[in-house]
Design a protein around this motif. Structure first.
Motif, PDB file in Angstrom:
ATOM      1  N   LYS A  99       0.861  -1.186   0.000  1.00  0.00           N
ATOM      2  CA  LYS A  99       0.000   0.000   0.000  1.00  0.00           C
ATOM      3  C   LYS A  99       0.900   1.239   0.000  1.00  0.00           C
ATOM      4  O   LYS A  99       1.766   1.394   0.855  1.00  0.00           O
ATOM      5  N   LEU A 100       0.678   2.115  -0.975  1.00  0.00           N
ATOM      6  CA  LEU A 100       1.503   3.313  -1.107  1.00  0.00           C
ATOM      7  C   LEU A 100       1.296   4.254   0.074  1.00  0.00           C
ATOM      8  O   LEU A 100       0.178   4.486   0.504  1.00  0.00           O
ATOM      9  N   GLY A 101       2.407   4.806   0.566  1.00  0.00           N
ATOM     10  CA  GLY A 101       2.374   5.761   1.661  1.00  0.00           C
ATOM     11  C   GLY A 101       2.025   7.159   1.172  1.00  0.00           C
ATOM     12  O   GLY A 101       1.878   7.409  -0.028  1.00  0.00           O
ATOM     13  N   SER A 102       1.946   8.101   2.106  1.00  0.00           N
ATOM     14  CA  SER A 102       1.478   9.456   1.795  1.00  0.00           C
ATOM     15  C   SER A 102       2.389  10.218   0.834  1.00  0.00           C
ATOM     16  O   SER A 102       1.907  10.984   0.013  1.00  0.00           O
ATOM     17  N   GLY A 103       3.685  10.030   0.933  1.00  0.00           N
ATOM     18  CA  GLY A 103       4.590  10.775   0.050  1.00  0.00           C
ATOM     19  C   GLY A 103       4.901  10.082  -1.257  1.00  0.00           C
ATOM     20  O   GLY A 103       5.570  10.643  -2.126  1.00  0.00           O
ATOM     21  N   ALA A 104       4.405   8.866  -1.438  1.00  0.00           N
ATOM     22  CA  ALA A 104       4.771   8.068  -2.614  1.00  0.00           C
ATOM     23  C   ALA A 104       4.245   8.670  -3.917  1.00  0.00           C
ATOM     24  O   ALA A 104       4.959   8.718  -4.918  1.00  0.00           O
ATOM     25  N   LYS A 105       3.012   9.149  -3.892  1.00  0.00           N
ATOM     26  CA  LYS A 105       2.411   9.625  -5.145  1.00  0.00           C
ATOM     27  C   LYS A 105       3.134  10.837  -5.698  1.00  0.00           C
ATOM     28  O   LYS A 105       3.252  10.999  -6.913  1.00  0.00           O
ATOM     29  N   ALA A 106       3.671  11.696  -4.832  1.00  0.00           N
ATOM     30  CA  ALA A 106       4.422  12.858  -5.306  1.00  0.00           C
ATOM     31  C   ALA A 106       5.701  12.418  -6.022  1.00  0.00           C
ATOM     32  O   ALA A 106       6.071  12.979  -7.061  1.00  0.00           O
ATOM     33  N   ARG A 107       6.385  11.408  -5.478  1.00  0.00           N
ATOM     34  CA  ARG A 107       7.595  10.892  -6.131  1.00  0.00           C
ATOM     35  C   ARG A 107       7.260  10.256  -7.478  1.00  0.00           C
ATOM     36  O   ARG A 107       7.966  10.439  -8.462  1.00  0.00           O
ATOM     37  N   ILE A 108       6.190   9.466  -7.504  1.00  0.00           N
ATOM     38  CA  ILE A 108       5.802   8.808  -8.753  1.00  0.00           C
ATOM     39  C   ILE A 108       5.343   9.847  -9.774  1.00  0.00           C
ATOM     40  O   ILE A 108       5.604   9.721 -10.974  1.00  0.00           O
ATOM     41  N   HIS A 109       4.694  10.899  -9.307  1.00  0.00           N
ATOM     42  CA  HIS A 109       4.288  11.998 -10.197  1.00  0.00           C
ATOM     43  C   HIS A 109       5.509  12.590 -10.903  1.00  0.00           C
ATOM     44  O   HIS A 109       5.470  12.871 -12.099  1.00  0.00           O
ATOM     45  N   GLY A 110       6.599  12.789 -10.147  1.00  0.00           N
ATOM     46  CA  GLY A 110       7.823  13.316 -10.751  1.00  0.00           C
ATOM     47  C   GLY A 110       8.365  12.415 -11.843  1.00  0.00           C
ATOM     48  O   GLY A 110       8.829  12.881 -12.896  1.00  0.00           O
ATOM     49  N   VAL A 111       8.300  11.106 -11.634  1.00  0.00           N
ATOM     50  CA  VAL A 111       8.748  10.149 -12.649  1.00  0.00           C
ATOM     51  C   VAL A 111       7.832  10.227 -13.871  1.00  0.00           C
ATOM     52  O   VAL A 111       8.293  10.223 -15.012  1.00  0.00           O
ATOM     53  N   ALA A 112       6.525  10.331 -13.634  1.00  0.00           N
ATOM     54  CA  ALA A 112       5.567  10.428 -14.739  1.00  0.00           C
ATOM     55  C   ALA A 112       5.832  11.665 -15.595  1.00  0.00           C
ATOM     56  O   ALA A 112       5.733  11.619 -16.826  1.00  0.00           O
ATOM     57  N   GLN A 113       6.179  12.775 -14.948  1.00  0.00           N
ATOM     58  CA  GLN A 113       6.477  13.995 -15.701  1.00  0.00           C
ATOM     59  C   GLN A 113       7.696  13.794 -16.606  1.00  0.00           C
ATOM     60  O   GLN A 113       7.744  14.289 -17.729  1.00  0.00           O
ATOM     61  N   GLU A 114       8.676  13.052 -16.109  1.00  0.00           N
ATOM     62  CA  GLU A 114       9.874  12.763 -16.916  1.00  0.00           C
ATOM     63  C   GLU A 114       9.528  11.862 -18.102  1.00  0.00           C
ATOM     64  O   GLU A 114      10.042  12.040 -19.196  1.00  0.00           O
ATOM     65  N   ILE A 115       8.646  10.890 -17.886  1.00  0.00           N
ATOM     66  CA  ILE A 115       8.213  10.012 -18.984  1.00  0.00           C
ATOM     67  C   ILE A 115       7.517  10.846 -20.058  1.00  0.00           C
ATOM     68  O   ILE A 115       7.756  10.674 -21.256  1.00  0.00           O
ATOM     69  N   LYS A 116       6.647  11.769 -19.632  1.00  0.00           N
ATOM     70  CA  LYS A 116       5.971  12.659 -20.596  1.00  0.00           C
ATOM     71  C   LYS A 116       6.975  13.490 -21.367  1.00  0.00           C
ATOM     72  O   LYS A 116       6.870  13.646 -22.589  1.00  0.00           O
ATOM     73  N   LYS A 117       7.947  14.039 -20.649  1.00  0.00           N
ATOM     74  CA  LYS A 117       8.958  14.893 -21.278  1.00  0.00           C
ATOM     75  C   LYS A 117       9.739  14.131 -22.341  1.00  0.00           C
ATOM     76  O   LYS A 117      10.018  14.658 -23.420  1.00  0.00           O
ATOM     77  N   GLU A 118      10.069  12.875 -22.046  1.00  0.00           N
ATOM     78  CA  GLU A 118      10.844  12.062 -22.991  1.00  0.00           C
ATOM     79  C   GLU A 118       9.989  11.524 -24.135  1.00  0.00           C
ATOM     80  O   GLU A 118      10.508  11.097 -25.153  1.00  0.00           O
ATOM     81  N   GLY A 119       8.671  11.506 -23.960  1.00  0.00           N
ATOM     82  CA  GLY A 119       7.794  10.981 -25.008  1.00  0.00           C
ATOM     83  C   GLY A 119       7.913   9.478 -25.183  1.00  0.00           C
ATOM     84  O   GLY A 119       7.715   8.957 -26.283  1.00  0.00           O
ATOM     85  N   SER A 120       8.220   8.768 -24.108  1.00  0.00           N
ATOM     86  CA  SER A 120       8.437   7.321 -24.188  1.00  0.00           C
ATOM     87  C   SER A 120       7.133   6.585 -24.452  1.00  0.00           C
ATOM     88  O   SER A 120       6.082   6.957 -23.951  1.00  0.00           O
ATOM     89  N   ARG A 121       7.211   5.503 -25.228  1.00  0.00           N
ATOM     90  CA  ARG A 121       6.040   4.689 -25.555  1.00  0.00           C
ATOM     91  C   ARG A 121       6.031   3.380 -24.768  1.00  0.00           C
ATOM     92  O   ARG A 121       5.066   2.639 -24.804  1.00  0.00           O
ATOM     93  N   THR A 122       7.141   3.060 -24.084  1.00  0.00           N
ATOM     94  CA  THR A 122       7.238   1.846 -23.276  1.00  0.00           C
ATOM     95  C   THR A 122       7.779   2.209 -21.905  1.00  0.00           C
ATOM     96  O   THR A 122       8.764   2.942 -21.804  1.00  0.00           O
ATOM     97  N   VAL A 123       7.146   1.701 -20.856  1.00  0.00           N
ATOM     98  CA  VAL A 123       7.595   1.949 -19.482  1.00  0.00           C
ATOM     99  C   VAL A 123       7.684   0.602 -18.774  1.00  0.00           C
ATOM    100  O   VAL A 123       6.734  -0.188 -18.801  1.00  0.00           O
ATOM    101  N   ARG A 124       8.833   0.337 -18.163  1.00  0.00           N
ATOM    102  CA  ARG A 124       9.041  -0.896 -17.407  1.00  0.00           C
ATOM    103  C   ARG A 124       8.978  -0.578 -15.918  1.00  0.00           C
ATOM    104  O   ARG A 124       9.653   0.333 -15.450  1.00  0.00           O
TER     105      ARG A 124
END
Length: 200
Positions: A99-124
Motif C-alpha cells: 500500500k503506497l504511503g502518503s509521500g509516494a504519489k508525489a515521487r511517482i508523479h515526478g517520474v511520470a512527468q519525466e516520462i511525458k517529457k521524454e515521449g516514451s512509448r514503453t515503461v518498465r
C-alpha cells in the motif's frame, strides 16, 4: 540497457500492461559487464593494423550517469538510450506492505512527468525485495509493489498509448549486499525505466 521484450498482450485502446510472468527471466541492464581490461603495451606489434586493413566505423559509446539523493531513497541512471529510477520501498510503502504511503504519489508523479517529457512509448516497472523471509513471499510482494506504482503511473499518464511492462523479481538481482541492513534497504526497491527521446 536497450532491450527487446516480447509481450503477450491484447490490443487495448488505452495503455497495455504486461503480466508479471510473461517477460524475461532477468530485467534489462542486469547482464554482466565485460571483465576489467588488461594492461596494454603500446609498442606491441600486434596492435598495428595489418597491411591494407582499415578501422571499423566509429560508434558512440553508451555512457551511464548515476545520480542519487543523500538519503539513498532515490537513484536515477541516465544512458544515451534509457532513463531508470530506482525508488526505495521504504519511501513508497510501509513495512511488508504494497500500500503506497502518503509521500509516494508525489515521487511517482515526478517520474511520470519525466516520462511525458521524454515521449516514451514503453515503461518498465520492476519490483525487487531483499532476501529476508521466503523467496515466494518476496516474489509476491515485489509484484504487488510494482503493480501499485504502475497503477499511479497509468493514472498520471492517462490515455497515452504507452505499453507498461510490470514484473516482480523478488530477491533476485540485488544491487547491494544482503548481509547488511543498508544493503537490504537498497535492494528493496521499485525500478521504473523507459527509453529517452521517443526511442521506444
Amino acid at each position: 540497457m536497450a532491450t527487446s521484450v516480447v509481450l503477450a498482450a491484447g490490443v487495448l485502446t488505452a495503455a497495455t500492461t504486461a503480466s508479471a510472468d510473461d517477460g524475461p527471466s532477468q530485467p534489462p541492464g542486469t547482464a554482466p559487464s565485460a571483465s576489467a581490461p588488461v594492461k596494454i603495451d603500446p609498442k606491441d606489434p600486434d596492435l598495428k593494423l595489418p597491411e591494407g586493413a582499415t578501422l571499423g566505423d566509429p560508434k558512440v559509446l553508451d555512457i551511464k550517469a548515476v545520480i542519487g539523493d543523500e538519503g539513498g531513497e532515490e537513484r536515477r541512471e541516465d544512458t544515451n538510450s534509457d532513463v531508470k529510477y530506482a525508488l526505495q520501498a521504504e519511501v513508497l510503502f510501509g513495512k511488508d506492505s504494497a500500500k503506497l504511503g502518503s509521500g509516494a504519489k508525489a515521487r511517482i508523479h515526478g517520474v511520470a512527468q519525466e516520462i511525458k517529457k521524454e515521449g516514451s512509448r514503453t515503461v518498465r516497472v520492476f519490483g525487487f525485495t531483499d532476501n529476508l523471509g521466503s523467496a515466494a513471499h518476496g516474489d509476491v510482494l515485489s509484484k504487488q509493489r510494482a503493480r501499485a506504482v504502475d497503477d499511479v503511473l497509468e493514472r498520471e499518464l492517462g490515455d497515452s498509448g504507452i505499453t507498461f511492462e510490470v514484473r516482480g523479481y523478488g530477491e533476485k538481482f540485488p544491487i547491494a549486499d544482503n548481509a547488511t541492513e543498508d544493503g537490504r534497504k537498497k535492494n528493496r526497491r521499485v525500478e521504473v525505466s523507459f527509453p529517452r527521446g521517443n526511442q521506444g
